[in-house]
Write a protein that holds these residues in place. Structure first.
Motif, PDB file in Angstrom:
ATOM      1  N   ALA A  84       0.840  -1.203   0.000  1.00  0.00           N
ATOM      2  CA  ALA A  84       0.000   0.000   0.000  1.00  0.00           C
ATOM      3  C   ALA A  84       0.872   1.249   0.000  1.00  0.00           C
ATOM      4  O   ALA A  84       0.641   2.189  -0.769  1.00  0.00           O
ATOM      5  CB  ALA A  84      -0.911  -0.005   1.223  1.00  0.00           C
ATOM      6  N   LEU A  85       1.924   1.253   0.836  1.00  0.00           N
ATOM      7  CA  LEU A  85       2.828   2.412   0.881  1.00  0.00           C
ATOM      8  C   LEU A  85       3.496   2.614  -0.470  1.00  0.00           C
ATOM      9  O   LEU A  85       3.615   3.727  -0.970  1.00  0.00           O
ATOM     10  CB  LEU A  85       3.910   2.184   1.940  1.00  0.00           C
ATOM     11  CG  LEU A  85       3.493   2.367   3.390  1.00  0.00           C
ATOM     12  CD1 LEU A  85       4.621   1.948   4.315  1.00  0.00           C
ATOM     13  CD2 LEU A  85       3.120   3.823   3.647  1.00  0.00           C
ATOM     14  N   PHE A  86       3.904   1.502  -1.059  1.00  0.00           N
ATOM     15  CA  PHE A  86       4.612   1.586  -2.315  1.00  0.00           C
ATOM     16  C   PHE A  86       3.704   2.093  -3.438  1.00  0.00           C
ATOM     17  O   PHE A  86       4.127   2.880  -4.282  1.00  0.00           O
ATOM     18  CB  PHE A  86       5.184   0.215  -2.665  1.00  0.00           C
ATOM     19  CG  PHE A  86       6.374   0.309  -3.545  1.00  0.00           C
ATOM     20  CD1 PHE A  86       7.534   0.901  -3.076  1.00  0.00           C
ATOM     21  CD2 PHE A  86       6.331  -0.154  -4.850  1.00  0.00           C
ATOM     22  CE1 PHE A  86       8.633   1.029  -3.884  1.00  0.00           C
ATOM     23  CE2 PHE A  86       7.436  -0.033  -5.671  1.00  0.00           C
ATOM     24  CZ  PHE A  86       8.592   0.551  -5.181  1.00  0.00           C
ATOM     25  N   ALA A  87       2.447   1.642  -3.384  1.00  0.00           N
ATOM     26  CA  ALA A  87       1.493   2.108  -4.401  1.00  0.00           C
ATOM     27  C   ALA A  87       1.309   3.622  -4.278  1.00  0.00           C
ATOM     28  O   ALA A  87       1.303   4.348  -5.282  1.00  0.00           O
ATOM     29  CB  ALA A  87       0.161   1.390  -4.225  1.00  0.00           C
ATOM     30  N   LEU A  88       1.204   4.099  -3.039  1.00  0.00           N
ATOM     31  CA  LEU A  88       1.077   5.541  -2.812  1.00  0.00           C
ATOM     32  C   LEU A  88       2.276   6.286  -3.389  1.00  0.00           C
ATOM     33  O   LEU A  88       2.135   7.303  -4.062  1.00  0.00           O
ATOM     34  CB  LEU A  88       1.018   5.825  -1.308  1.00  0.00           C
ATOM     35  CG  LEU A  88      -0.337   5.746  -0.622  1.00  0.00           C
ATOM     36  CD1 LEU A  88      -0.157   5.978   0.873  1.00  0.00           C
ATOM     37  CD2 LEU A  88      -1.275   6.800  -1.203  1.00  0.00           C
ATOM     38  N   LEU A  89       3.447   5.734  -3.107  1.00  0.00           N
ATOM     39  CA  LEU A  89       4.677   6.370  -3.568  1.00  0.00           C
ATOM     40  C   LEU A  89       4.711   6.476  -5.085  1.00  0.00           C
ATOM     41  O   LEU A  89       5.037   7.512  -5.656  1.00  0.00           O
ATOM     42  CB  LEU A  89       5.874   5.552  -3.074  1.00  0.00           C
ATOM     43  CG  LEU A  89       7.236   6.096  -3.467  1.00  0.00           C
ATOM     44  CD1 LEU A  89       7.535   7.364  -2.697  1.00  0.00           C
ATOM     45  CD2 LEU A  89       8.318   5.072  -3.194  1.00  0.00           C
ATOM     46  N   ARG A  90       4.334   5.382  -5.750  1.00  0.00           N
ATOM     47  CA  ARG A  90       4.331   5.386  -7.221  1.00  0.00           C
ATOM     48  C   ARG A  90       3.348   6.425  -7.749  1.00  0.00           C
ATOM     49  O   ARG A  90       3.616   7.109  -8.727  1.00  0.00           O
ATOM     50  CB  ARG A  90       3.932   4.000  -7.755  1.00  0.00           C
ATOM     51  CG  ARG A  90       4.881   2.907  -7.363  1.00  0.00           C
ATOM     52  CD  ARG A  90       6.048   2.822  -8.270  1.00  0.00           C
ATOM     53  NE  ARG A  90       5.671   2.496  -9.643  1.00  0.00           N
ATOM     54  CZ  ARG A  90       6.545   2.211 -10.585  1.00  0.00           C
ATOM     55  NH1 ARG A  90       7.821   2.200 -10.305  1.00  0.00           N
ATOM     56  NH2 ARG A  90       6.147   1.928 -11.808  1.00  0.00           N
ATOM     57  N   MET A  91       2.226   6.524  -7.049  1.00  0.00           N
ATOM     58  CA  MET A  91       1.193   7.470  -7.484  1.00  0.00           C
ATOM     59  C   MET A  91       1.731   8.910  -7.430  1.00  0.00           C
ATOM     60  O   MET A  91       1.611   9.660  -8.380  1.00  0.00           O
ATOM     61  CB  MET A  91      -0.004   7.336  -6.551  1.00  0.00           C
ATOM     62  CG  MET A  91      -1.328   7.571  -7.178  1.00  0.00           C
ATOM     63  SD  MET A  91      -2.594   7.108  -5.982  1.00  0.00           S
ATOM     64  CE  MET A  91      -2.600   8.507  -4.903  1.00  0.00           C
ATOM     65  N   PHE A  92       2.362   9.258  -6.305  1.00  0.00           N
ATOM     66  CA  PHE A  92       2.878  10.619  -6.174  1.00  0.00           C
ATOM     67  C   PHE A  92       4.089  10.833  -7.059  1.00  0.00           C
ATOM     68  O   PHE A  92       4.310  11.918  -7.560  1.00  0.00           O
ATOM     69  CB  PHE A  92       3.197  10.935  -4.718  1.00  0.00           C
ATOM     70  CG  PHE A  92       1.961  11.187  -3.915  1.00  0.00           C
ATOM     71  CD1 PHE A  92       1.234  12.356  -4.131  1.00  0.00           C
ATOM     72  CD2 PHE A  92       1.500  10.266  -2.996  1.00  0.00           C
ATOM     73  CE1 PHE A  92       0.085  12.590  -3.422  1.00  0.00           C
ATOM     74  CE2 PHE A  92       0.347  10.499  -2.276  1.00  0.00           C
ATOM     75  CZ  PHE A  92      -0.368  11.663  -2.490  1.00  0.00           C
ATOM     76  N   GLY A  93       4.863   9.768  -7.255  1.00  0.00           N
ATOM     77  CA  GLY A  93       5.999   9.866  -8.155  1.00  0.00           C
ATOM     78  C   GLY A  93       5.534  10.221  -9.552  1.00  0.00           C
ATOM     79  O   GLY A  93       6.116  11.057 -10.232  1.00  0.00           O
ATOM     80  N   LYS A  94       4.437   9.611  -9.977  1.00  0.00           N
ATOM     81  CA  LYS A  94       3.887   9.898 -11.308  1.00  0.00           C
ATOM     82  C   LYS A  94       3.424  11.332 -11.391  1.00  0.00           C
ATOM     83  O   LYS A  94       3.643  12.018 -12.377  1.00  0.00           O
ATOM     84  CB  LYS A  94       2.728   8.949 -11.603  1.00  0.00           C
ATOM     85  CG  LYS A  94       3.196   7.603 -12.087  1.00  0.00           C
ATOM     86  CD  LYS A  94       2.258   7.043 -13.157  1.00  0.00           C
ATOM     87  CE  LYS A  94       2.759   5.704 -13.653  1.00  0.00           C
ATOM     88  NZ  LYS A  94       2.352   4.580 -12.819  1.00  0.00           N
ATOM     89  N   MET A  95       2.779  11.801 -10.319  1.00  0.00           N
ATOM     90  CA  MET A  95       2.287  13.178 -10.332  1.00  0.00           C
ATOM     91  C   MET A  95       3.439  14.165 -10.439  1.00  0.00           C
ATOM     92  O   MET A  95       3.353  15.177 -11.084  1.00  0.00           O
ATOM     93  CB  MET A  95       1.485  13.472  -9.068  1.00  0.00           C
ATOM     94  CG  MET A  95       0.069  12.970  -9.167  1.00  0.00           C
ATOM     95  SD  MET A  95      -0.723  12.975  -7.571  1.00  0.00           S
ATOM     96  CE  MET A  95      -0.803  14.716  -7.238  1.00  0.00           C
TER      97      MET A  95
END
Lengths: 298, 250
Positions: free
Chosen positions: B236-247
């Motif tokens: 879950a943390l990693f998914a969040l990170l990828r999401m913000f990384g994309k933004m």
């Protein structure tokens, strides 16, 4: 009115050496090659850099040691530096918002300045979607909306293509009633916009005055920078050189401007620049005739 | 060329499966997941881990923002030395970190009273999490400030905003995604720590410690469901990170 007295600053690889000049409510263009330290001058006046020595006086007030936010200068950097997280409207309104101007007044002023600079249709746009010319207009609007005591423009057209450049120049021409300090390496801009002209080379303001200094350079360095031919102790503008039939010169380079060509002619020990409508090619032999030249000292 | 690409792809597929298959297997054979909701010790371990992670991340954030700003904006003597030291926790073996902190506290007389609050204590967990997580916070925030064009800050100043106001209204919002990724990375790094925790604060037990203990005492099946819980949090943390990384990349 802006008065700069003996300003000196060393910053990174750039230097200002003892720069002094004075401008009233007029459009002043400081012309100089890239890397001459023109941006350092602008940044000192904006308060971003602290000068090592000298004084800056704006409307009679010594602002040398004031922080930028207390100077009331409009600053437009070379890359426009729009706030990427605000839309066009909020970019322009930001300064008024800091001054706690009421919302209706902000709205009125933003719309007024947007109309003045032909960007009314962009107000709701994200700044990341704007073209270079549009960004430049927004940056100008953001600076002008505060009625600054002086407008500082750092190479305002250097990143634009020629057509947009011309339209920005005509926009800049509309700015009246405040002093403008515009630094550039572009001679055309200086000729078109400058009421006062300064020539800035290697951190020094080596000439300052009205437009005449572009036509009558007073020393060799200025003449060379402006593209004059130096023959003996005379400076001769390329337009004052007539290409005729003859044998004494050899064309060594040609730049084609369409209706006319700029030719570089090897003549005695000089390389002479001249304009001609003749169809010349590298290697052709030509004759030269000089109209009046300007005597230069040193 | 086609053949070349096919051979290269084989390597990609092998290394992908090497990581992916164990995760999938674990998630599809979790054992008795009821322990996650019924075993008091497990619930406490999750609470301890997440709370210590949150506290240490908050401290990291408070120190990371000014530190990252100074590192991005100013040059000073020994700057690269300071940067190297701040990165060092990433390179030191985890058990060594535990030994280091412990011997420092007990080695210096005037601070060894702190030992009481650190050894086998919640604050010991926070200390270790902060030690291993701070480099991620500082680097992420420093990179954020480096990516903000200084001219934007200058313009804001000329428009009448003070240095402080420019910092909070212009610069800080522009590095929002860096701050979020700093938070996620230092939190994730913290809660995954075992080595240093084993030495400094075995109690109160964090999840990785409990997993280790159950494995040693009761074997694989006893540690599996807790591990699955931990994997879900990490994913879950990693998914969040990828999401913000994309933004941030936009």
């Amino acid at each position: 009115m802006l008065k700069v007295n003996n300003l000196s600053k060393i910053w990174k690889d750039f230097k200002l050496k003892n720069v002094s000049f004075k401008i009233d409510k007029e459009y002043c263009v400081i012309l100089g090659p890239s890397g001459a330290g023109k941006s350092v001058l602008i940044k000192c006046i904006a308060g971003i850099l602290k000068p090592d020595a000298g004084k800056i006086i704006l409307n009679g007030k010594d602002i040398t040691n004031l922080p930028p936010e207390k100077r009331n200068v409009g600053y437009v950097p070379q890359n426009y530096a729009l706030f990427p997280n605000k839309n066009v409207y909020k970019n322009i309104a930001y300064g008024l918002l800091i001054k706690k101007v009421n919302k209706l007044e902000i709205d009125r002023k933003v719309k007024e300045i947007a109309e003045f600079l032909n960007i009314s249709h962009l107000l709701n746009r994200d700044v990341k979607t704007l073209s270079g010319g549009e960004q430049q207009r927004v940056a100008l609007a953001r600076a002008l909306i505060l009625n600054p005591s002086i407008l500082l423009l750092d190479e305002p057209t250097s990143a634009l293509d020629i057509k947009i450049k011309e339209s920005i120049i005509s926009e800049l021409k509309k700015i009246k009633d405040i002093p403008v300090l515009h630094v550039t390496h572009d001679l055309t801009e200086a000729r078109t916009l400058g009421e006062k002209i300064g020539i800035f080379i290697d951190g020094e303001l080596i000439a300052f005055g009205n437009k005449d200094i572009l036509k009558k350079p007073n020393n060799k360095k200025v003449a060379e920078f402006l593209g004059f031919n130096i023959v003996g102790n005379k400076a001769i503008a390329p337009e004052e050189v007539i290409i005729k039939d003859g044998d004494e010169g050899e064309v060594i380079n040609v730049v084609d401007y369409g209706r006319y060509k700029k030719v570089f002619v090897k003549y005695n020990c000089y390389i002479i620049k001249a304009f001609t409508e003749r169809d010349l090619n590298i290697g052709d032999r030509v004759g030269l005739e000089f109209r009046e030249g300007i005597k230069i000292i040193s | 060329m086609e053949k070349f690409n096919a051979i290269m792809s084989v390597f990609l597929i092998i290394i992908f499966l090497f990581i992916f298959l164990p995760i999938v297997y674990m998630l599809s054979n979790p054992g008795d997941l009821n322990v996650l909701f019924s075993d008091e010790e497990v619930i406490w371990a999750f609470k301890t881990t997440l709370l210590a992670g949150a506290v240490s991340t908050l401290i990291a954030l408070i120190f990371g923002i000014p530190t990252g700003y100074i590192l991005a904006r100013y040059d000073f003597k020994f700057k690269s030395f300071v940067e190297a030291v701040l990165d060092l926790p990433m390179a030191i073996p985890h058990s060594v970190i535990g030994i280091m902190i412990l011997s420092f506290i007990y080695g210096i007389d005037i601070i060894n009273f702190i030992g009481r609050y650190i050894v086998d204590n919640f604050w010991g967990i926070v200390t270790v999490y902060l030690f291993v997580g701070i480099p991620f916070m500082v680097n992420s925030i420093r990179d954020g400030f480096l990516s903000v064009d200084e001219e934007i800050e200058y313009v804001s100043r000329t428009l009448g905003a003070s240095k402080v106001r420019t910092f909070f209204e212009i610069s800080l919002p522009l590095i929002k995604n860096n701050i979020i990724s700093g938070i996620i990375l230092s939190f994730a790094r913290g809660i995954s720590e075992v080595g240093a925790i084993l030495i400094i604060a075995y109690y109160p037990k964090t999840v990785p410690i409990l997993i280790y203990e159950r494995f040693m005492s009761f074997g694989l099946d006893a540690s599996k469901p807790i591990s699955v819980g931990m994997i879900l949090i990490s994913i879950a943390l990693f998914a969040l990170l990828r999401m913000f990384g994309k933004m941030r990349g936009r």
